[in-house]
Scaffold this active site. Structure first.
Site, PDB file in Angstrom:
ATOM      1  N   HIS A 120       0.809  -1.216   0.000  1.00  0.00           N
ATOM      2  CA  HIS A 120       0.000   0.000   0.000  1.00  0.00           C
ATOM      3  C   HIS A 120       0.848   1.274   0.000  1.00  0.00           C
ATOM      4  O   HIS A 120       1.912   1.350   0.597  1.00  0.00           O
ATOM      5  CB  HIS A 120      -0.928   0.020   1.215  1.00  0.00           C
ATOM      6  CG  HIS A 120      -0.210  -0.078   2.533  1.00  0.00           C
ATOM      7  ND1 HIS A 120       0.314   1.013   3.183  1.00  0.00           N
ATOM      8  CD2 HIS A 120       0.077  -1.147   3.313  1.00  0.00           C
ATOM      9  CE1 HIS A 120       0.870   0.630   4.322  1.00  0.00           C
ATOM     10  NE2 HIS A 120       0.749  -0.678   4.427  1.00  0.00           N
ATOM     11  N   ASP A 121       0.362   2.251  -0.722  1.00  0.00           N
ATOM     12  CA  ASP A 121       0.923   3.603  -0.749  1.00  0.00           C
ATOM     13  C   ASP A 121       2.296   3.698  -1.401  1.00  0.00           C
ATOM     14  O   ASP A 121       2.973   4.720  -1.257  1.00  0.00           O
ATOM     15  CB  ASP A 121       0.990   4.200   0.670  1.00  0.00           C
ATOM     16  CG  ASP A 121      -0.362   4.235   1.351  1.00  0.00           C
ATOM     17  OD1 ASP A 121      -1.220   5.018   0.913  1.00  0.00           O
ATOM     18  OD2 ASP A 121      -0.576   3.469   2.314  1.00  0.00           O
ATOM     19  N   GLY A 138       5.098  -1.107   2.649  1.00  0.00           N
ATOM     20  CA  GLY A 138       4.279   0.072   2.418  1.00  0.00           C
ATOM     21  C   GLY A 138       5.077   1.357   2.305  1.00  0.00           C
ATOM     22  O   GLY A 138       6.136   1.514   2.907  1.00  0.00           O
TER      23      GLY A 138
END
Length: 265
Positions: A120-121, A138
């Site tokens: 994520h991200d 992440g």
């Protein structure tokens, strides 16, 4: 549009008329897929996700899945993928988190090989190569034309500089400067020098490569200089070289710290 009769496509998904969806593939809600993209058999694309044009998503890949984050509660985050990317079999790429940037982004013309993971991200630049089983935690940022070897693991919030080369089976917990070669695991991670072969292949001049080698010596081979003094000297000696300015700025803006050890340490 060619959608195999065994594929499952959510009614809210928006697919260009030229998209190909293979057998048993699943396209979820709030997914947009651009022209010329091919979804291979058994791949899963979840949303909210925007997939650009002429991408290939390989068999059993999971793209746009929910982030692996304990604080995530189903908020509407997203994945954005550019154009002309190859996302190979069994790859996994997750959406962003509300506590991060809210989105994961992949640029254009990337080769993301089998079993890679992008958490994520993360933010991936153009023309990035990730070899088999490379894993990004992440919030990792990867600059354009970086190459990440097989079985590499990158700690969350790290930055991988543009045109760098990460040797296989490395474990990174610090930032990697642009234009260099790095390999090793944590406290054994070493910078071996400027990525001359990669720079030549990408059209950098002999003068620019020479400038970067000189700056590398200033930063990495000057034991009597503090880092801030080495960076000031590099900027002073090469005031008109944008690549040198980029490297110096990378060091100055690092929050995690930059890999500093060399093979001679």
């Amino acid at each position: 549009m060619s959608i195999h009769e065994t594929a499952v496509v959510d009614p809210t998904a928006e697919l260009d008329s030229s998209v190909i969806v293979g057998p048993y593939a699943v396209i979820g809600a709030d997914v947009k897929i651009g022209a010329g993209t091919r979804i291979e058999p058994h791949a899963v694309v979840s949303g909210p996700s925007t997939i650009g044009e002429r991408n290939m998503i390989g068999s059993f890949a999971t793209v746009g899945g929910a982030p692996q984050d304990m604080s995530y509660r189903g908020e509407p985050t997203e994945l954005i993928v550019g154009n002309d990317n190859q996302i190979r079999e069994y790859a996994s790429i997750h959406r962003g988190t509300p506590g991060g940037r809210g989105k994961t982004e992949i640029g254009n013309n990337c080769l993301l090989m089998a079993y890679i993971h992008i958490a994520h991200d993360c933010r991936i630049g153009d023309n990035v190569i990730m070899a088999n089983v490379a894993t990004l935690a992440g919030h990792v940022q990867v600059g354009e034309r970086a190459s990440i070897g097989g079985l590499v693991a990158v700690h969350q919030f790290c930055r991988i500089g543009a045109y760098s080369y990460i040797g296989g089976v490395s474990g990174l917990s610090l930032d990697v400067p642009p234009y260099v070669i790095v390999a090793g695991i944590r406290d054994r991670t070493r910078v071996s020098g400027i990525n001359k072969v990669g720079l030549r292949r990408n059209g950098f001049s002999r003068e620019t490569i020479g400038n970067l080698e000189a700056v590398f010596r200033i930063i990495y081979r000057s034991p009597n200089l503090l880092l801030k003094d080495a960076l000031e000297l590099a900027r002073k000696d090469f005031p008109t070289c944008p690549e040198v300015a980029r490297m110096v700025e990378f060091f100055e803006t690092s929050k995690r710290g930059v890999v500093r050890r060399t093979e001679e340490d």
